[in-house]
Design an enzyme around this catalytic site. Structure first.
Site, PDB file in Angstrom:
ATOM      1  N   ASN A   1      -5.500  12.633  -0.969  1.00  0.00           N
ATOM      2  CA  ASN A   1      -5.126  11.646  -0.530  1.00  0.00           C
ATOM      3  C   ASN A   1      -5.753  11.073   1.017  1.00  0.00           C
ATOM      4  OD1 ASN A   1      -1.889  10.671   0.786  1.00  0.00           O
ATOM      5  ND2 ASN A   1      -2.339  12.024   2.851  1.00  0.00           N
ATOM      6  N   LYS A   2      -5.365   9.613   1.745  1.00  0.00           N
ATOM      7  CA  LYS A   2      -5.937  10.072   2.674  1.00  0.00           C
ATOM      8  C   LYS A   2      -7.149  10.171   3.441  1.00  0.00           C
ATOM      9  CE  LYS A   2      -5.455   6.292   3.902  1.00  0.00           C
ATOM     10  NZ  LYS A   2      -6.356   5.187   2.971  1.00  0.00           N
TER      11      LYS A   2
ATOM     12  N   ASP B   1      -1.858  10.443  -3.008  1.00  0.00           N
ATOM     13  CA  ASP B   1      -1.846   9.695  -4.186  1.00  0.00           C
ATOM     14  C   ASP B   1      -2.033   9.639  -5.788  1.00  0.00           C
ATOM     15  OD1 ASP B   1      -3.505   8.557  -1.040  1.00  0.00           O
ATOM     16  OD2 ASP B   1      -2.661   6.791  -2.498  1.00  0.00           O
TER      17      ASP B   1
ATOM     18  N   ARG C   1       0.600  -1.478   0.070  1.00  0.00           N
ATOM     19  CA  ARG C   1      -0.165  -0.054   0.057  1.00  0.00           C
ATOM     20  C   ARG C   1       0.422   1.525   0.116  1.00  0.00           C
ATOM     21  NH1 ARG C   1       0.783   2.290   3.892  1.00  0.00           N
ATOM     22  NH2 ARG C   1       0.875   4.114   3.679  1.00  0.00           N
ATOM     23  N   GLY C   2       0.188   2.548  -0.432  1.00  0.00           N
ATOM     24  CA  GLY C   2       0.947   3.864  -0.467  1.00  0.00           C
ATOM     25  C   GLY C   2       1.208   3.854  -1.582  1.00  0.00           C
ATOM     26  N   ALA C   3       0.602   5.268  -2.535  1.00  0.00           N
ATOM     27  CA  ALA C   3       1.265   5.388  -4.112  1.00  0.00           C
ATOM     28  C   ALA C   3       1.945   4.834  -4.069  1.00  0.00           C
ATOM     29  CB  ALA C   3       0.940   6.803  -3.781  1.00  0.00           C
ATOM     30  N   ALA C   4       3.665   5.025  -3.719  1.00  0.00           N
ATOM     31  CA  ALA C   4       4.463   4.968  -4.504  1.00  0.00           C
ATOM     32  C   ALA C   4       5.332   2.975  -4.373  1.00  0.00           C
ATOM     33  CB  ALA C   4       5.798   5.431  -3.689  1.00  0.00           C
TER      34      ALA C   4
ATOM     35  N   CYS D   1      -1.551   9.961   7.639  1.00  0.00           N
ATOM     36  CA  CYS D   1      -1.450   8.239   7.612  1.00  0.00           C
ATOM     37  C   CYS D   1      -0.222   8.574   7.228  1.00  0.00           C
ATOM     38  CB  CYS D   1      -2.000   8.488   5.846  1.00  0.00           C
ATOM     39  SG  CYS D   1      -1.933   6.717   5.033  1.00  0.00           S
TER      40      CYS D   1
HETATM   41  C1  RUB Z   1      -1.682   6.161   1.438  1.00  0.00           C
HETATM   42  C2  RUB Z   1      -1.236   7.567   1.486  1.00  0.00           C
HETATM   43  C3  RUB Z   1      -0.539   8.062   1.210  1.00  0.00           C
HETATM   44  C4  RUB Z   1      -0.386   8.050   0.032  1.00  0.00           C
HETATM   45  C5  RUB Z   1       1.324   8.399  -0.640  1.00  0.00           C
HETATM   46  O1  RUB Z   1      -3.456   5.530   1.446  1.00  0.00           O
HETATM   47  O2  RUB Z   1      -2.456   8.068   1.510  1.00  0.00           O
HETATM   48  O3  RUB Z   1      -0.207   9.280   1.818  1.00  0.00           O
HETATM   49  O4  RUB Z   1      -0.246   7.131  -1.166  1.00  0.00           O
HETATM   50  O5  RUB Z   1       2.172   7.354   0.557  1.00  0.00           O
HETATM   51  P1  RUB Z   1      -3.309   3.623   1.665  1.00  0.00           P
HETATM   52  P2  RUB Z   1       3.464   7.425  -0.601  1.00  0.00           P
HETATM   53  O6  RUB Z   1      -3.139   3.264   2.494  1.00  0.00           O
HETATM   54  O7  RUB Z   1      -4.801   3.759   1.644  1.00  0.00           O
HETATM   55  O8  RUB Z   1      -3.075   2.975   0.479  1.00  0.00           O
HETATM   56  O9  RUB Z   1       4.365   8.745  -0.321  1.00  0.00           O
HETATM   57  O10 RUB Z   1       4.033   5.835   0.264  1.00  0.00           O
HETATM   58  O11 RUB Z   1       4.235   7.279  -1.936  1.00  0.00           O
END
Ligand code: RUB
Length: 332
Positions: free
Chosen positions: A209-210, A199, A22-25, A130
């Site tokens: 974002n979240k 995201d 999880r997390g966009a990256a 988040c």
């Molecule tokens: C994760 C979320 C993060 C972004 C950025 O949501 O909202 O703030 O994805 O993360 P979830 P990053 O937990 O539902 O995936 O900076 O790691 O890309």
């Protein structure tokens, strides 16, 4: 015959849907890695069959979660670089392209972290929501610059990604105060920055974002605390250049209310004592949107690997990097 998607791609897609990845990256990185796995394991004997399998793999990955644009941006980047006249050439170019995407992603995060760190002064307190690897990269770079920081970490209901943030910050020795989401306004006076990831970023500078980010940004503005969004350019949503909106994922209501909790509300409430099922017509509705939209006027800076931008000027960067091509190379 159906184009064949290798089982490891199906497992990655399942892990993204279940939020084990999880997390966009991190989702984008896993998707690129999965396309390389598809290329390695493809049973295709002709270039056309290889390409069909790759497109099917990309579709499987694309359909997991709708909000983080880094996922389709990653798929597009890899598929556009697939080149060759033989299966062997196609395979090699896919693997190379996925590897270069993943290297760029990591490099962008580090560069972005260095830029974001310049906003953070020694002794500052950041308030997070988040878990964002891009946001944490800014903290990490500031620590490497010898600054000391503290963090107020919002729990982030319903999935408590704040715990992941707290774990990482504690590993780096940053003092952490964990709070429930509802306590954010009370703690804003103790914060020097709100620091979040994204995201997706829309052409008008809106930040997706979240869920809870937009409310946090509004109260941060009220308290005079600047809101800093750390988001590498893979989070820019090219479809928004042509007026499309970003899809906000809705997740299972059981993340908010378990079957047991629902039953207890229902039994103490309903005259007939019947137990409602999720989604049933018992007058109790649970909604669970996973993301929200923060309008650009509440965002002070978007920090990318290309520099720091006011949200209103992000559209220029979006045009430069993505043009207005929003093809779907994974389409059948
Ligand atoms: C994760 C979320 C993060 C972004 C950025 O949501 O909202 O703030 O994805 O993360 P979830 P990053 O937990 O539902 O995936 O900076 O790691 O890309």
């Amino acid at each position: 015959a159906e184009p064949e998607v290798v089982p490891a791609v199906e497992s990655t897609a399942d892990a993204i849907a279940a939020m084990e990845i999880r997390g966009a990256a991190t989702i984008a990185d896993a998707a690129a890695a999965a396309l390389a796995t598809q290329a390695e394991g493809s049973p295709a004997e002709t270039p056309a069959a290889f390409r069909r399998g790759l497109r099917a793999a990309a579709r499987t990955l694309y359909e997991t979660r709708p909000t983080a644009v880094s996922l389709p941006n990653a798929l597009r980047y890899v598929l556009r670089g697939v080149d060759g006249d033989t299966v062997a050439e196609l395979r090699a170019s896919t693997i190379d392209r996925a590897a270069s995407f993943r290297r760029d992603l990591e490099h962008a995060r580090e560069t972005l972290g260095g830029i974001g760190a310049n906003r953070l002064r020694d002794g500052d307190v950041v308030l997070t929501h988040c878990h964002s690897t891009d946001a944490l990269a800014c903290v990490e770079a500031a620590l490497e610059d010898g600054k000391s920081l503290e963090a107020i970490v919002k729990e982030t209901r319903p999935r408590k990604q704040g715990h992941i943030t707290a774990t990482q910050l504690r590993e780096w020795g940053v003092p952490v105060t964990l709070i429930v989401d509802g306590a954010a306004r009370r703690y804003l006076d103790a914060a020097d920055h709100v620091l979040v990831g994204a995201d997706s970023i829309a052409a008008d500078g809106s930040v997706i974002n979240k869920i809870g980010t937009s409310g946090l940004a509004v109260v941060a503005r009220e308290r005079g605390v600047p809101v800093m969004v750390a988001a590498q350019t893979i989070k820019l949503h090219p479809d928004t250049l042509t007026g499309h909106t970003v899809a906000i994922e809705t997740r299972d209501e059981r993340e908010v209310l378990s079957d047991e909790e629902r039953a207890s509300i229902r039994s103490s409430d309903a005259p007939d004592g019947s137990v409602g099922e999720p989604g049933s017509e018992d007058g109790l509705t649970v909604e669970n949107p996973a993301f929200d939209v923060t309008p650009p006027r509440y965002v002070d800076a978007i920090v990318t690997e290309r520099g720091q931008f006011p949200p209103e000027s992000i559209v220029t960067l979006m045009r430069e990097l993505f043009g207005d091509t929003t093809d779907e190379p994974w389409a059948e």
